[in-house]
Scaffold this active site. Structure first.
Site, mmCIF file in Angstrom:
data_model
loop_
_atom_site.group_PDB
_atom_site.id
_atom_site.type_symbol
_atom_site.label_atom_id
_atom_site.label_comp_id
_atom_site.label_asym_id
_atom_site.label_seq_id
_atom_site.Cartn_x
_atom_site.Cartn_y
_atom_site.Cartn_z
ATOM 1 N N TYR A 1 -2.101 -3.022 -11.986
ATOM 2 C CA TYR A 1 -1.399 -2.792 -10.716
ATOM 3 C C TYR A 1 -0.162 -1.928 -10.962
ATOM 4 O O TYR A 1 0.054 -0.899 -10.302
ATOM 5 C CB TYR A 1 -1.001 -4.132 -10.079
ATOM 6 C CG TYR A 1 -0.057 -3.993 -8.902
ATOM 7 C CD1 TYR A 1 -0.467 -3.356 -7.732
ATOM 8 C CD2 TYR A 1 1.244 -4.484 -8.956
ATOM 9 C CE1 TYR A 1 0.399 -3.214 -6.657
ATOM 10 C CE2 TYR A 1 2.113 -4.354 -7.886
ATOM 11 C CZ TYR A 1 1.691 -3.714 -6.736
ATOM 12 O OH TYR A 1 2.557 -3.568 -5.668
ATOM 13 N N SER B 1 6.585 -0.137 -6.801
ATOM 14 C CA SER B 1 6.804 -1.569 -7.023
ATOM 15 C C SER B 1 7.729 -1.818 -8.211
ATOM 16 O O SER B 1 7.743 -1.037 -9.176
ATOM 17 C CB SER B 1 5.447 -2.225 -7.293
ATOM 18 O OG SER B 1 5.618 -3.483 -7.885
HETATM 19 N N1 NAD Z 1 4.961 -7.571 -0.846
HETATM 20 C C1 NAD Z 1 5.565 -7.297 -2.001
HETATM 21 O O1 NAD Z 1 6.234 -8.156 -2.599
HETATM 22 C C2 NAD Z 1 5.469 -5.921 -2.600
HETATM 23 C C3 NAD Z 1 6.228 -5.653 -3.754
HETATM 24 C C4 NAD Z 1 6.152 -4.396 -4.328
HETATM 25 C C5 NAD Z 1 5.364 -3.416 -3.759
HETATM 26 N N2 NAD Z 1 4.630 -3.698 -2.648
HETATM 27 C C6 NAD Z 1 3.805 -2.625 -2.089
HETATM 28 O O2 NAD Z 1 4.110 -2.480 -0.709
HETATM 29 C C7 NAD Z 1 2.947 -2.093 0.008
HETATM 30 C C8 NAD Z 1 2.674 -3.067 1.142
HETATM 31 O O3 NAD Z 1 2.478 -4.349 0.570
HETATM 32 P P1 NAD Z 1 2.204 -5.650 1.434
HETATM 33 O O4 NAD Z 1 2.892 -6.772 0.777
HETATM 34 O O5 NAD Z 1 2.446 -5.365 2.860
HETATM 35 O O6 NAD Z 1 0.642 -5.829 1.153
HETATM 36 P P2 NAD Z 1 -0.565 -6.104 2.155
HETATM 37 O O7 NAD Z 1 -1.755 -6.324 1.287
HETATM 38 O O8 NAD Z 1 -0.192 -7.163 3.133
HETATM 39 O O9 NAD Z 1 -0.690 -4.728 2.922
HETATM 40 C C9 NAD Z 1 -1.466 -3.653 2.472
HETATM 41 C C10 NAD Z 1 -2.417 -3.263 3.599
HETATM 42 O O10 NAD Z 1 -3.149 -2.114 3.171
HETATM 43 C C11 NAD Z 1 -4.499 -2.265 3.551
HETATM 44 N N3 NAD Z 1 -5.310 -1.484 2.614
HETATM 45 C C12 NAD Z 1 -5.577 -1.778 1.309
HETATM 46 N N4 NAD Z 1 -6.364 -0.827 0.781
HETATM 47 C C13 NAD Z 1 -6.588 0.077 1.761
HETATM 48 C C14 NAD Z 1 -7.322 1.284 1.838
HETATM 49 N N5 NAD Z 1 -8.004 1.733 0.776
HETATM 50 N N6 NAD Z 1 -7.336 1.969 3.007
HETATM 51 C C15 NAD Z 1 -6.673 1.512 4.091
HETATM 52 N N7 NAD Z 1 -5.962 0.363 4.083
HETATM 53 C C16 NAD Z 1 -5.915 -0.337 2.937
HETATM 54 C C17 NAD Z 1 -4.783 -3.759 3.477
HETATM 55 O O11 NAD Z 1 -5.852 -4.145 4.336
HETATM 56 C C18 NAD Z 1 -3.445 -4.359 3.902
HETATM 57 O O12 NAD Z 1 -3.432 -4.691 5.273
HETATM 58 C C19 NAD Z 1 1.828 -2.005 -1.019
HETATM 59 O O13 NAD Z 1 1.739 -0.672 -1.462
HETATM 60 C C20 NAD Z 1 2.312 -2.895 -2.147
HETATM 61 O O14 NAD Z 1 1.755 -2.515 -3.375
HETATM 62 C C21 NAD Z 1 4.672 -4.931 -2.044
#
Ligand code: NAD
Length: 339
Positions: free
Chosen positions: A158, A133
């Site tokens: 985080y 991130s």
């Molecule tokens: N959306 C953003 O702006 C952003 C920015 C930087 C990094 N990220 C990273 O990208 C990735 C995806 O983010 P996103 O926005 O799609 O988030 P999101 O929360 O929509 O997706 C994450 C998914 O992982 C699942 N999950 C969480 N913990 C889990 C576990 N222990 N076992 C199995 N499943 C689990 C959740 O149910 C969820 O559906 C994450 O790693 C997040 O940290 C996202």
């Protein structure tokens, strides 16, 4: 290229995971196993709807409801499937929630990612790609943020867990020859997005006639990145493969926008979809307030390494991206407001 590859995508029912699965299933001739624990950090119905779409549309998608923090189950999954590629997107996301529920971050982002690394160690894959991130840059004052910059001062738990993931991946790639690529995503937005993120909660509030809180009195800039650009970047990296045993890339729009301008474009998109009236006065619905703990003032991605190695750079404008979001919102929720 990716033809016939067996790909594990964790977090497949999340925002980015869903879009990635959909894109890969849409023409890459791959077999995808999606994993998600469907937790209730935000409305589970949204995750279920994404899952239903993936299952309805594609025979080459199989889903396993599982928590990556459960080591035995992760091990079993890898032993049974023999994956070629792994994309780890499952995580506890969100900066503010890490002040409230730090345990969730240690479970998913530390223990969960460690379990994925151990499984990959025992069942080698061609490439492990995982989500990091932009938050790892903390309040670095040098912009744009480069993967060459020192990132030792996370301002939230985080961010610390994401930086820890990068360190874990480094040691596993050195010790066990696992090609690992970490991707630092910059504020991702788009259809089927995350309700905890600002553009989504702003939309809900504006439609409910409520005020929205703009932190740091509007003096925040974000490198807002449209989800299709993130997905295209991941696919390019999967297709070409790892260029080094261990790499980190930024995937961001490379064009930070002031939060106030972002909100103005969002309002215009909601008006043009008929979700807000033509004469809607945004100024009456803004509450300017101080900075929140854990938040950063600016994010700005240097994507030169991505361009150099994978010939890719996000380029969707906010106007186009927010238009797609507003269109999806109207289709999914209808014209009515949702609390
Ligand atoms: N959306 C953003 O702006 C952003 C920015 C930087 C990094 N990220 C990273 O990208 C990735 C995806 O983010 P996103 O926005 O799609 O988030 P999101 O929360 O929509 O997706 C994450 C998914 O992982 C699942 N999950 C969480 N913990 C889990 C576990 N222990 N076992 C199995 N499943 C689990 C959740 O149910 C969820 O559906 C994450 O790693 C997040 O940290 C996202």
């Amino acid at each position: 290229m990716l033809k016939k590859k067996k790909i594990l995508i964790t977090g497949s029912c999340g925002f980015i995971g869903y879009h990635l699965c959909k894109k890969l299933l849409g023409g890459c001739d791959v077999a995808i196993t999606g994993v998600d624990n469907m937790n209730d950090y935000y409305e589970v119905s949204l995750k279920e709807a994404r899952l239903k779409e993936l299952e309805d549309l594609h025979k080459d998608f199989s889903f396993v409801r599982m928590d990556i923090a459960e080591k035995d189950k992760v091990e079993e999954l890898f032993a049974e499937n023999g994956f070629d590629l792994v994309v780890n997107l499952a995580a506890q996301a969100g900066v503010r929630y890490s002040l409230e529920n730090p345990d969730a971050y240690i479970q998913a982002n530390i223990l969960g990612f460690y379990n994925i690394l151990e499984a990959v160690r025992n069942h080698p894959v061609e490439h492990l790609v995982y989500a990091s991130s932009s938050s790892v840059y903390g309040n670095n004052s040098k912009v744009p943020f480069s993967t060459e910059d020192k990132v030792d001062e996370p301002v939230s738990l985080y961010a610390a867990t994401k930086k820890a993931d990068e360190l874990f991946a480094y040691s596993y790639s050195q010790l066990y020859g696992i090609p690992a690529t970490g991707l630092r995503f910059f504020t991702v937005y788009g259809p089927y997005g995350r309700p905890d993120m600002a553009y989504f909660s702003f939309t809900r509030k504006l439609l409910n006639g409520e005020k929205i809180r703009i932190f740091n009195y509007g003096n925040c800039e974000r490198d807002f990145t449209y989800v299709d650009d993130i997905v295209e970047g991941i696919v390019k990296i999967l297709e070409k493969g790892p260029l080094a045993p261990y790499s980190i890339y930024n995937i961001g729009n490379n064009h930070p926008e002031n939060l106030m301008r972002f909100v103005g474009i969002l309002k215009d998109a909601l008006v043009s979809e008929g979700l807000l009236p033509e004469d809607y006065l945004l100024e009456d619905h803004l509450e300017l307030t101080e900075m929140q703990k854990g938040d950063v003032v600016t994010t700005f991605a240097d994507v030169s390494a991505l361009v150099r190695d994978y010939d890719f750079k996000p380029d969707t404008s906010l106007e186009d991206g927010l238009k797609h979001f507003a269109q999806w919102y109207k289709e999914y929720y209808g014209n009515g407001s949702v609390s």
